[in-house]
Write a protein that holds these residues in place. Structure first.
Motif, PDB file in Angstrom:
ATOM      1  N   ASP A  10     -14.022  -2.916   3.662  1.00  0.00           N
ATOM      2  CA  ASP A  10     -14.413  -2.667   2.180  1.00  0.00           C
ATOM      3  C   ASP A  10     -12.849  -3.404   2.871  1.00  0.00           C
ATOM      4  O   ASP A  10     -11.653  -2.996   2.598  1.00  0.00           O
ATOM      5  N   VAL A  11     -12.244  -4.617   1.956  1.00  0.00           N
ATOM      6  CA  VAL A  11     -11.300  -5.534   2.522  1.00  0.00           C
ATOM      7  C   VAL A  11     -10.320  -5.257   1.574  1.00  0.00           C
ATOM      8  O   VAL A  11      -8.541  -5.498   1.859  1.00  0.00           O
ATOM      9  N   SER A  12     -10.248  -4.056   0.346  1.00  0.00           N
ATOM     10  CA  SER A  12      -9.183  -3.852  -0.107  1.00  0.00           C
ATOM     11  C   SER A  12      -8.736  -2.718   0.474  1.00  0.00           C
ATOM     12  O   SER A  12      -7.599  -1.988  -0.068  1.00  0.00           O
ATOM     13  N   ASN A  13      -9.134  -1.752   0.923  1.00  0.00           N
ATOM     14  CA  ASN A  13      -9.086  -0.417   1.725  1.00  0.00           C
ATOM     15  C   ASN A  13      -8.018  -1.195   3.169  1.00  0.00           C
ATOM     16  O   ASN A  13      -7.636  -2.652   3.073  1.00  0.00           O
ATOM     17  N   ASP A  14      -6.712  -0.283   3.645  1.00  0.00           N
ATOM     18  CA  ASP A  14      -6.227  -0.773   5.235  1.00  0.00           C
ATOM     19  C   ASP A  14      -7.104  -1.791   6.109  1.00  0.00           C
ATOM     20  O   ASP A  14      -8.152  -1.201   6.207  1.00  0.00           O
ATOM     21  N   TRP A  15      -6.450  -2.731   6.318  1.00  0.00           N
ATOM     22  CA  TRP A  15      -6.841  -3.235   7.482  1.00  0.00           C
ATOM     23  C   TRP A  15      -6.888  -2.976   8.873  1.00  0.00           C
ATOM     24  O   TRP A  15      -7.548  -3.514  10.188  1.00  0.00           O
ATOM     25  N   ASP A  16      -5.877  -1.751   9.386  1.00  0.00           N
ATOM     26  CA  ASP A  16      -5.225  -1.602  10.620  1.00  0.00           C
ATOM     27  C   ASP A  16      -7.287  -1.243  11.292  1.00  0.00           C
ATOM     28  O   ASP A  16      -6.428  -1.616  12.719  1.00  0.00           O
ATOM     29  N   GLN A  17      -7.447  -0.675  10.747  1.00  0.00           N
ATOM     30  CA  GLN A  17      -8.686  -0.069  12.003  1.00  0.00           C
ATOM     31  C   GLN A  17      -9.431  -1.208  12.571  1.00  0.00           C
ATOM     32  O   GLN A  17      -9.638  -0.857  13.571  1.00  0.00           O
TER      33      GLN A  17
END
Ligand SMILES: NC(=O)c1ccc[n+]([C@@H]2O[C@H](COP(=O)([O-])OP(=O)(O)OC[C@H]3O[C@@H](n4cnc5c(N)ncnc54)[C@H](O)[C@@H]3O)[C@@H](O)[C@H]2O)c1
Length: 313
Positions: A58-65
């Motif tokens: 989900d791109v609304s969540n943090d992208w770091d992962q």
């Protein structure tokens, strides 16, 4: 020569699928991200087979992962993730607001830090229920900020404002296209938008359902035409303002249903049902900017496009 990298959010969706396919053809290494909330697993699987590196998130969540393992530089980022059909975005209202605000902000930060140009999928819905027709980019629109379609229309308007302000403050040249109704293969058959609805009903031998009296107008662009326009906007320009992309041949929904009846070997009825709240009465793009600046205009006639999509259902 260094590989050209492109990232597409919403890659497993209808437009995302076609955009990724085009970028592959143009020699890009393509990275796609999608949480498949409205898109299709089969689109993601086909893209992986073609060579797209696909992440489910989900791109609304943090992208770091997932984003930290991507290459350090990108040429293009397309932010296309968002529920797009009224029945689906009305089931995911907060998600729709989030992906066009938070999700877009994360995509802008990613693009800027990776030295890429971002192009955002905005929509004709920013014009709301227009009092001007056809709608030029200079028209400010007539939207309802508190109603059944607000989560989509206002989210996209916020997205446009975000790009404007981001460019002002960060000295970037990210862009946006205002997409009018587009159709083609690889749409989710349960999507609920009018053309795919009618074609699925036709395939199943069911009556075509029209909301209201069918006098509302829409214009329909075949996906290959749209992708060509997006490609030209993203690659051949560094424009940082909106351009309408769609087809400027206007049909009533009743006329569309009658075209679709012609594709059926047996007689198929038309049924009329209630009109959804705030359904716009007309929609037709003024394409002067796209024709002039991008030297682009839609080519595929409606009947030809309908036949192409029908073959795939
Ligand atoms: N097709 C059209 O006629 C049209 C018209 C105007 C604007 N648009 C815009 O173009 C974009 C693509 O539309 P589409 O027709 O391909 O719709 P679609 O529903 O087929 O594709 C959208 C994709 O985004 C994904 N997605 C949604 N929220 C996400 C999230 N938070 N994180 C990751 N993935 C997410 C969905 O799973 C789906 O695969 C959308 O932004 C839409 O608003 C489309």
């Amino acid at each position: 020569m260094q590989a050209k990298n492109a990232l597409v959010t919403g890659a497993a969706g209808f437009l995302g699928y076609h955009l990724c396919s085009r970028l592959l053809k143009e020699g890009y290494a393509v990275f796609g991200v999608d949480d498949i909330c409205t898109g299709l697993n089969s689109n993601a699987e086909e893209l992986k087979k073609k060579g797209v590196e696909f992440v489910k998130s989900d791109v609304s969540n943090d992208w770091d992962q997932w984003a930290t393992s991507l290459p350090s530089s990108f040429d293009l980022v397309f932010h296309f993730a968002s529920p797009a059909s009224p029945p689906l975005y009305q089931k995911m209202q907060l998600k729709t607001l989030a992906v066009n605000s938070l999700g877009l902000y994360r995509a802008l930060e990613f693009a800027t830090s990776h030295k890429a140009r971002l192009v955002f999928a905005s929509t004709s819905e920013v014009y709301g229920s227009p009092q001007v027709s056809p709608q030029p980019e200079s028209y400010w629109g007539n939207t309802n900020s508190f109603g059944a379609r607000s989560c989509y229309d206002e989210a996209k308007r916020f997205g446009e404002a975000l790009i404007y302000s981001y460019n002002q403050e960060k000295n970037t040249r990210h862009g946006l296209v205002r997409i009018f109704n587009t159709y083609g293969p690889n749409m989710n058959p349960n999507d609920g938008r009018v053309i795919i609805n009618f074609l699925v009903q036709l395939k199943e031998g069911k009556p075509l359902t029209i909301h209201g009296d069918g006098k509302q107008t829409r214009s329909f662009c075949y996906v290959d035409d749209l992708i060509e326009g997006i490609y030209r906007y993203a690659l051949k320009t560094d424009l940082a303002y909106p351009i309408n992309l769609g087809n400027d041949k206007e049909f009533t929904i009743l006329a569309l249903a009658q075209e679709i009846q012609k594709l059926s070997p047996k007689k198929i009825e038309i049924e009329f049902t209630d009109r959804p709240v705030d359904d716009p009465p007309l929609r037709n793009p003024d394409l002067s900017l796209a024709k002039g600046i991008l030297d682009w205009s839609p080519k595929v006639p409606l009947l030809e496009g309908l036949k192409k999509i029908l073959e795939t259902l």
